[in-house]
Design a protein around this motif. Structure first.
Motif, PDB file in Angstrom:
ATOM      1  N   VAL A  73      15.773  38.855  15.224  1.00 24.13           N
ATOM      2  CA  VAL A  73      17.565  39.006  14.989  1.00 24.13           C
ATOM      3  C   VAL A  73      18.268  38.036  14.577  1.00 24.13           C
ATOM      4  O   VAL A  73      18.133  36.490  14.760  1.00 24.13           O
ATOM      5  CB  VAL A  73      18.463  39.443  16.158  1.00 24.13           C
ATOM      6  CG1 VAL A  73      19.417  39.770  16.159  1.00 24.13           C
ATOM      7  CG2 VAL A  73      17.178  40.589  16.769  1.00 24.13           C
ATOM      8  N   THR A  74      18.583  38.054  13.400  1.00 26.62           N
ATOM      9  CA  THR A  74      19.609  37.520  12.501  1.00 26.62           C
ATOM     10  C   THR A  74      21.079  37.413  12.320  1.00 26.62           C
ATOM     11  O   THR A  74      21.070  38.560  13.589  1.00 26.62           O
ATOM     12  CB  THR A  74      19.659  37.357  10.978  1.00 26.62           C
ATOM     13  OG1 THR A  74      19.791  38.454  10.627  1.00 26.62           O
ATOM     14  CG2 THR A  74      18.342  37.316   9.964  1.00 26.62           C
ATOM     15  N   VAL A  85      22.120  41.234  11.085  1.00 26.30           N
ATOM     16  CA  VAL A  85      21.773  41.804  11.700  1.00 26.30           C
ATOM     17  C   VAL A  85      22.738  41.655  13.446  1.00 26.30           C
ATOM     18  O   VAL A  85      23.469  42.663  14.004  1.00 26.30           O
ATOM     19  CB  VAL A  85      20.786  41.857  12.481  1.00 26.30           C
ATOM     20  CG1 VAL A  85      19.955  43.036  13.148  1.00 26.30           C
ATOM     21  CG2 VAL A  85      19.553  42.101  10.920  1.00 26.30           C
ATOM     22  N   ARG A  86      22.703  40.831  14.057  1.00 25.40           N
ATOM     23  CA  ARG A  86      23.372  40.433  15.159  1.00 25.40           C
ATOM     24  C   ARG A  86      25.409  40.592  15.225  1.00 25.40           C
ATOM     25  O   ARG A  86      25.908  41.716  16.031  1.00 25.40           O
ATOM     26  CB  ARG A  86      23.507  39.248  16.511  1.00 25.40           C
ATOM     27  CG  ARG A  86      24.018  39.454  16.724  1.00 25.40           C
ATOM     28  CD  ARG A  86      23.583  40.123  18.132  1.00 25.40           C
ATOM     29  NE  ARG A  86      22.568  40.321  18.576  1.00 25.40           N
ATOM     30  CZ  ARG A  86      21.616  39.651  19.095  1.00 25.40           C
ATOM     31  NH1 ARG A  86      22.331  38.486  20.146  1.00 25.40           N
ATOM     32  NH2 ARG A  86      20.612  39.975  19.381  1.00 25.40           N
ATOM     33  N   SER A  91      25.217  45.035  14.888  1.00 26.07           N
ATOM     34  CA  SER A  91      24.966  45.693  15.562  1.00 26.07           C
ATOM     35  C   SER A  91      26.452  44.902  16.915  1.00 26.07           C
ATOM     36  O   SER A  91      26.391  46.977  17.506  1.00 26.07           O
ATOM     37  CB  SER A  91      24.481  44.433  17.165  1.00 26.07           C
ATOM     38  OG  SER A  91      23.643  45.893  17.585  1.00 26.07           O
ATOM     39  N   SER A 115      21.122  34.535   7.334  1.00 25.73           N
ATOM     40  CA  SER A 115      20.017  34.375   7.228  1.00 25.73           C
ATOM     41  C   SER A 115      19.137  33.780   8.478  1.00 25.73           C
ATOM     42  O   SER A 115      18.287  33.857   9.105  1.00 25.73           O
ATOM     43  CB  SER A 115      19.437  34.396   5.993  1.00 25.73           C
ATOM     44  OG  SER A 115      19.660  33.286   6.221  1.00 25.73           O
TER      45      SER A 115
END
Length: 171
Positions: free
Chosen positions: A138-139, A142-143, A146, A127
């Motif tokens: 962006v956490t 999430v990165r 991605s 987080s």
């Protein structure tokens, strides 16, 4: 299941896809273009590996395997050391003329570093905000997702190009 387990599994799927595309691939297959502007398998694999290397190194706060592992010199490309393939021209795509062994070597080195990095993370780490240039910020999780998504998309494109090339009689 912990987030590290999920991420490790997902990056393992990227590895499987990349290896499947490159198995037995010779220069004609790696450099095949569906048209004069299309990406080659070689460029797609190089690019997805460069993006993963760039992003994971950034998360770690360390230099990229591309430079520290001597891969930039081995590939001997006419690009800046920081180039990842983003926004490159058709001529740049054609400049990536690497053999399957070189592509696999670099990919495997980046994959190993990624998996090692994942092993250092704790559930709370996912987080952590890593990029405030976006809304929402962006956490780490999430990165990583991605990168996985981008890698799988490009590996799928490479598999598709391989199928087209093989239908055209290349191996």
């Amino acid at each position: 299941m912990l987030s590290t387990d999920l991420m490790t599994d997902a990056f393992g799927r990227v590895r499987e896809a990349v290896h499947a595309v490159l198995v037995g691939a010779g220069p004609a297959l790696l450099e095949y273009r569906a048209d004069h502007e299309a990406n080659t398998i070689g460029w797609l694999i190089w690019h997805l590996t460069r993006v993963q290397d760039d992003h994971v190194a950034d998360l770690m706060g360390e230099p990229q395997v591309w430079t520290t592992g001597g891969w930039q010199k081995r590939f001997n490309l006419p690009f800046a050391a920081a180039a990842t393939g983003y926004g490159q021209s058709s001529a740049d795509v054609a400049a990536v003329r690497a053999g399957a062994d070189l592509l696999l070597g670099y990919f495997d080195a980046v994959h190993e570093r990624t998996i090692d990095y994942l092993g250092t993370l704790h559930e709370d780490d996912f987080s952590r905000i890593v990029d405030t240039r976006w809304t929402p910020a962006v956490t780490l999780a999430v990165r990583l997702v991605s990168v996985i998504g981008d890698d799988l998309e490009h590996a799928g494109q490479a598999a598709f190009v391989r199928g087209l090339a093989m239908r055209a009689g290349l191996h």
